[in-house]
Design a protein around this motif. Structure first.
Motif, PDB file in Angstrom:
ATOM      1  N   LEU A   1      -0.271  -1.233   1.408  1.00 52.98           N
ATOM      2  CA  LEU A   1      -0.163  -0.129   2.746  1.00 52.98           C
ATOM      3  C   LEU A   1      -0.284   1.032   1.917  1.00 52.98           C
ATOM      4  O   LEU A   1       0.169   1.237   0.938  1.00 52.98           O
ATOM      5  CB  LEU A   1       0.922  -0.315   3.513  1.00 52.98           C
ATOM      6  N   ARG A   2      -0.533   2.135   2.682  1.00 52.56           N
ATOM      7  CA  ARG A   2      -0.777   3.439   2.047  1.00 52.56           C
ATOM      8  C   ARG A   2       0.055   4.577   2.878  1.00 52.56           C
ATOM      9  O   ARG A   2      -0.102   4.213   4.135  1.00 52.56           O
ATOM     10  CB  ARG A   2      -2.229   3.820   1.799  1.00 52.56           C
ATOM     11  N   ASP A   3       0.559   5.599   2.240  1.00 52.72           N
ATOM     12  CA  ASP A   3       1.270   6.598   3.371  1.00 52.72           C
ATOM     13  C   ASP A   3       0.078   7.391   3.776  1.00 52.72           C
ATOM     14  O   ASP A   3      -1.035   7.266   3.669  1.00 52.72           O
ATOM     15  CB  ASP A   3       1.959   7.415   2.551  1.00 52.72           C
ATOM     16  N   ASP A   4       0.505   8.713   4.481  1.00 49.76           N
ATOM     17  CA  ASP A   4      -0.327   9.560   5.203  1.00 49.76           C
ATOM     18  C   ASP A   4      -1.325  10.195   4.403  1.00 49.76           C
ATOM     19  O   ASP A   4      -1.056  10.258   3.257  1.00 49.76           O
ATOM     20  CB  ASP A   4       0.340  10.431   6.434  1.00 49.76           C
ATOM     21  N   ARG A   5      -2.538  10.788   4.874  1.00 52.44           N
ATOM     22  CA  ARG A   5      -3.406  11.360   4.228  1.00 52.44           C
ATOM     23  C   ARG A   5      -2.851  12.841   3.607  1.00 52.44           C
ATOM     24  O   ARG A   5      -3.402  13.245   2.450  1.00 52.44           O
ATOM     25  CB  ARG A   5      -4.646  11.920   5.215  1.00 52.44           C
ATOM     26  N   ALA A   6      -1.786  13.404   4.318  1.00 47.90           N
ATOM     27  CA  ALA A   6      -1.337  14.747   3.710  1.00 47.90           C
ATOM     28  C   ALA A   6      -0.892  14.393   2.338  1.00 47.90           C
ATOM     29  O   ALA A   6      -0.484  15.287   1.523  1.00 47.90           O
ATOM     30  CB  ALA A   6      -0.277  15.132   4.537  1.00 47.90           C
ATOM     31  N   HIS A   7      -0.233  13.031   2.206  1.00 42.21           N
ATOM     32  CA  HIS A   7       0.423  12.754   0.832  1.00 42.21           C
ATOM     33  C   HIS A   7      -0.634  11.809   0.035  1.00 42.21           C
ATOM     34  O   HIS A   7       0.003  11.026  -0.831  1.00 42.21           O
ATOM     35  CB  HIS A   7       1.801  12.012   1.139  1.00 42.21           C
TER      36      HIS A   7
ATOM     37  N   ARG B   1       6.678   8.541  11.459  1.00 42.77           N
ATOM     38  CA  ARG B   1       6.105  10.000  11.097  1.00 42.77           C
ATOM     39  C   ARG B   1       7.056  10.708  10.531  1.00 42.77           C
ATOM     40  O   ARG B   1       7.000  11.444   9.380  1.00 42.77           O
ATOM     41  CB  ARG B   1       5.752  10.482  12.273  1.00 42.77           C
ATOM     42  N   GLY B   2       8.506  10.388  10.606  1.00 44.00           N
ATOM     43  CA  GLY B   2       9.591  11.030  10.004  1.00 44.00           C
ATOM     44  C   GLY B   2       9.450  10.659   8.651  1.00 44.00           C
ATOM     45  O   GLY B   2      10.080  11.628   7.677  1.00 44.00           O
ATOM     46  N   SER B   3       8.786   9.630   7.873  1.00 40.85           N
ATOM     47  CA  SER B   3       8.771   9.183   6.771  1.00 40.85           C
ATOM     48  C   SER B   3       7.367   9.322   6.135  1.00 40.85           C
ATOM     49  O   SER B   3       7.262   8.803   4.896  1.00 40.85           O
ATOM     50  CB  SER B   3       9.368   7.839   6.598  1.00 40.85           C
ATOM     51  N   TYR B   4       6.691  10.194   6.831  1.00 42.49           N
ATOM     52  CA  TYR B   4       5.202  10.440   6.307  1.00 42.49           C
ATOM     53  C   TYR B   4       4.512   9.168   6.025  1.00 42.49           C
ATOM     54  O   TYR B   4       3.535   9.089   5.215  1.00 42.49           O
ATOM     55  CB  TYR B   4       5.272  11.327   4.830  1.00 42.49           C
ATOM     56  N   GLY B   5       4.765   8.239   7.109  1.00 44.35           N
ATOM     57  CA  GLY B   5       3.927   7.113   7.028  1.00 44.35           C
ATOM     58  C   GLY B   5       4.114   6.100   5.970  1.00 44.35           C
ATOM     59  O   GLY B   5       3.440   5.144   5.382  1.00 44.35           O
ATOM     60  N   ARG B   6       5.443   6.124   5.341  1.00 41.81           N
ATOM     61  CA  ARG B   6       5.784   5.430   4.203  1.00 41.81           C
ATOM     62  C   ARG B   6       6.762   4.202   4.614  1.00 41.81           C
ATOM     63  O   ARG B   6       7.541   4.373   5.564  1.00 41.81           O
ATOM     64  CB  ARG B   6       6.737   6.399   3.240  1.00 41.81           C
ATOM     65  N   THR B   7       6.542   3.114   4.058  1.00 41.89           N
ATOM     66  CA  THR B   7       7.457   2.064   4.450  1.00 41.89           C
ATOM     67  C   THR B   7       8.729   2.223   3.435  1.00 41.89           C
ATOM     68  O   THR B   7       8.980   3.179   2.506  1.00 41.89           O
ATOM     69  CB  THR B   7       6.926   0.574   4.157  1.00 41.89           C
ATOM     70  N   LEU B   8       9.593   1.088   3.407  1.00 43.53           N
ATOM     71  CA  LEU B   8      10.939   1.008   2.733  1.00 43.53           C
ATOM     72  C   LEU B   8      10.181   0.880   1.041  1.00 43.53           C
ATOM     73  O   LEU B   8      10.916   1.541   0.421  1.00 43.53           O
ATOM     74  CB  LEU B   8      11.827  -0.037   3.146  1.00 43.53           C
ATOM     75  N   LEU B   9       9.347   0.262   1.148  1.00 48.07           N
ATOM     76  CA  LEU B   9       8.861  -0.112  -0.563  1.00 48.07           C
ATOM     77  C   LEU B   9       8.343   1.302  -1.145  1.00 48.07           C
ATOM     78  O   LEU B   9       8.355   1.541  -2.387  1.00 48.07           O
ATOM     79  CB  LEU B   9       7.828  -1.164  -0.444  1.00 48.07           C
TER      80      LEU B   9
ATOM     81  N   GLY C   1      -2.226  17.610  13.407  1.00 48.97           N
ATOM     82  CA  GLY C   1      -3.429  16.955  13.829  1.00 48.97           C
ATOM     83  C   GLY C   1      -4.002  15.775  12.606  1.00 48.97           C
ATOM     84  O   GLY C   1      -5.192  15.505  12.783  1.00 48.97           O
ATOM     85  N   SER C   2      -3.184  15.537  11.877  1.00 49.29           N
ATOM     86  CA  SER C   2      -3.590  14.593  10.563  1.00 49.29           C
ATOM     87  C   SER C   2      -3.632  13.225  11.337  1.00 49.29           C
ATOM     88  O   SER C   2      -3.378  12.904  12.361  1.00 49.29           O
ATOM     89  CB  SER C   2      -2.790  14.626   9.471  1.00 49.29           C
ATOM     90  N   GLU C   3      -4.348  12.477  10.341  1.00 47.00           N
ATOM     91  CA  GLU C   3      -4.583  11.064  10.689  1.00 47.00           C
ATOM     92  C   GLU C   3      -3.344  10.319  11.041  1.00 47.00           C
ATOM     93  O   GLU C   3      -2.277  10.297  10.356  1.00 47.00           O
ATOM     94  CB  GLU C   3      -5.185  10.633   9.589  1.00 47.00           C
ATOM     95  N   SER C   4      -3.247   9.849  11.990  1.00 45.55           N
ATOM     96  CA  SER C   4      -2.154   9.020  12.694  1.00 45.55           C
ATOM     97  C   SER C   4      -2.359   7.638  12.384  1.00 45.55           C
ATOM     98  O   SER C   4      -2.921   6.678  13.550  1.00 45.55           O
ATOM     99  CB  SER C   4      -2.021   9.175  14.017  1.00 45.55           C
ATOM    100  N   ASN C   5      -1.941   6.926  11.403  1.00 47.15           N
ATOM    101  CA  ASN C   5      -1.986   5.416  10.941  1.00 47.15           C
ATOM    102  C   ASN C   5      -0.486   4.813  10.953  1.00 47.15           C
ATOM    103  O   ASN C   5      -0.402   3.857  10.198  1.00 47.15           O
ATOM    104  CB  ASN C   5      -2.655   5.225   9.609  1.00 47.15           C
ATOM    105  N   TYR C   6       0.530   5.460  11.959  1.00 47.07           N
ATOM    106  CA  TYR C   6       1.869   5.330  11.472  1.00 47.07           C
ATOM    107  C   TYR C   6       2.190   3.874  12.792  1.00 47.07           C
ATOM    108  O   TYR C   6       1.486   3.843  13.753  1.00 47.07           O
ATOM    109  CB  TYR C   6       2.948   6.297  11.774  1.00 47.07           C
ATOM    110  N   SER C   7       3.211   3.388  12.509  1.00 46.69           N
ATOM    111  CA  SER C   7       3.787   2.588  13.685  1.00 46.69           C
ATOM    112  C   SER C   7       4.205   3.363  14.746  1.00 46.69           C
ATOM    113  O   SER C   7       4.887   4.267  14.461  1.00 46.69           O
ATOM    114  CB  SER C   7       4.875   1.797  13.150  1.00 46.69           C
ATOM    115  N   ASP C   8       4.194   2.972  15.883  1.00 47.86           N
ATOM    116  CA  ASP C   8       4.516   3.739  17.114  1.00 47.86           C
ATOM    117  C   ASP C   8       5.950   4.129  17.315  1.00 47.86           C
ATOM    118  O   ASP C   8       6.757   3.148  16.741  1.00 47.86           O
ATOM    119  CB  ASP C   8       4.035   3.068  18.252  1.00 47.86           C
ATOM    120  N   VAL C   9       6.390   5.145  17.535  1.00 49.29           N
ATOM    121  CA  VAL C   9       7.728   5.511  17.829  1.00 49.29           C
ATOM    122  C   VAL C   9       8.147   5.077  19.021  1.00 49.29           C
ATOM    123  O   VAL C   9       7.558   5.516  20.303  1.00 49.29           O
ATOM    124  CB  VAL C   9       7.860   6.963  17.719  1.00 49.29           C
TER     125      VAL C   9
END
Length: 339
Positions: free
Chosen positions: A212-218, A178-186, A42-50
């Protein structure tokens, strides 16, 4: 479901070869378990949609459950997921030799065979895992670029994406699955300490990823913050810092110029007019500054307008990690105490 899927792959590989694939499959199973935990916390979901497209899911499943072990019928995404980068690189080299990037002719000048081959290449590069949202480049960079095949493979794929699919490939560079913890290629380039040539390729393909920032857990970190944390004295960190210090002010100036141009040139609004200010939704102070620059643009004094815009954003920064809700809540509590 993902764990059962990996168990089935493990069974297929052991049945075919029985050598060298056990460790890879177990590693993939452990990573998928981490993804499942991330989806259920249930963490923050600021990712692109799958994208859960049925066609993509069917293509991915059929390619993953094939009985052939030579890799010829495997998709590029599957080879990168399983760490079979040597075969993936050989396939990409064959693409570049037969159909060099940037040489795609018009449809009417292509034969049916060439058109089908180029369509397969495009589908293979732009394919996304329907379960975790990762693309092939995410899988390669997340595993690091210290090997012999990974650096060349990334360079060739990024170059083809920018040369042949400049618009469609944007979703790869800006994806935060989500599989990349909200991280881009950079982000993954900074995490894996990618080579300077790879970093610059990915950076120039989508410079917005610096903000851009990755997810809150990281800890919601930017690529520069990741690089400063793990590689503070590396040239990669210096490159990211210099690029960010020049890109963020430029981005702000460009956004301001486009906004003013749209209001006063495209929409032909009247500078300093109260009714037009209300229609645009700008605050009085922002409307005054925009009116000054817009008045100069309307009077064909573009050099003066651009000179004023050049003073904007010299101390611009990326948004802070903490949200402003706490500050607003603290200010409300202070007002209540005063009352």
């Amino acid at each position: 479901i993902l764990v059962l899927f990996r168990l089935y792959e493990l069974y297929e590989y052991c049945r075919l070869d029985g050598r060298g694939y056990l460790e890879i499959c177990l590693l993939r199973m452990s990573s998928d378990e981490e993804v499942i935990e991330g989806l259920s916390d249930g963490s923050e979901s600021n990712y692109s949609d799958v994208n859960n497209n049925d066609a993509d899911d069917e293509t991915y499943s059929s390619s993953s459950s094939s009985d052939e072990s030579d890799g010829a019928s495997r998709t590029l995404l599957f080879l990168c997921e399983e760490g079979i980068l040597d075969k993936a690189l050989l396939r990409v080299r064959e693409w570049d030799e037969e159909y060099p990037p940037g040489t795609q002719p018009k449809d009417e000048k292509m034969s049916k065979e060439e058109s089908d081959a180029r369509s397969r290449i495009r589908r293979d590069i732009l394919q996304k895992n329907p379960h975790n949202g990762n693309y092939a480049l995410h899988e390669i960079l997340a595993g690091g670029t210290s090997g012999n095949s990974a650096p060349e493979l990334v360079r060739r794929l990024v170059y083809r994406c920018c040369a042949d699919y400049p618009l469609e490939s944007k979703r790869i560079f800006q994806a935060r699955p989500r599989g990349s913890y909200g991280r881009t290629l950079l982000h993954w380039c900074a995490w894996s300490r990618a080579q300077p040539s790879i970093l610059r390729q990915v950076l120039f393909a989508y410079p917005e990823a610096m903000c851009l920032r990755d997810d809150r857990a990281h800890e919601r970190r930017t690529p520069l913050e990741i690089s400063q944390r793990y590689w503070p004295n590396d040239p990669m960190t210096t490159t990211l810092r210099e690029m960010r210090n020049t890109y963020v002010p430029y981005r702000l100036r460009l956004s301001v110029h486009l906004c003013i141009y749209r209001h006063f040139i495209t929409d032909a609004r009247t500078p300093f007019d109260k009714e037009d200010r209300k229609a645009t939704g700008l605050t009085p102070r922002a409307w005054f500054v925009a009116s000054v620059i817009g008045y100069a643009l309307q009077r064909e004094m573009k050099s003066l307008a651009m000179h004023i815009v050049s003073f904007i954003g010299n101390k611009a920064k990326i948004d802070a990690k903490t949200r402003t809700r706490r500050r607003s809540g603290q200010s409300r509590s202070k007002k209540r105490k005063k009352a």
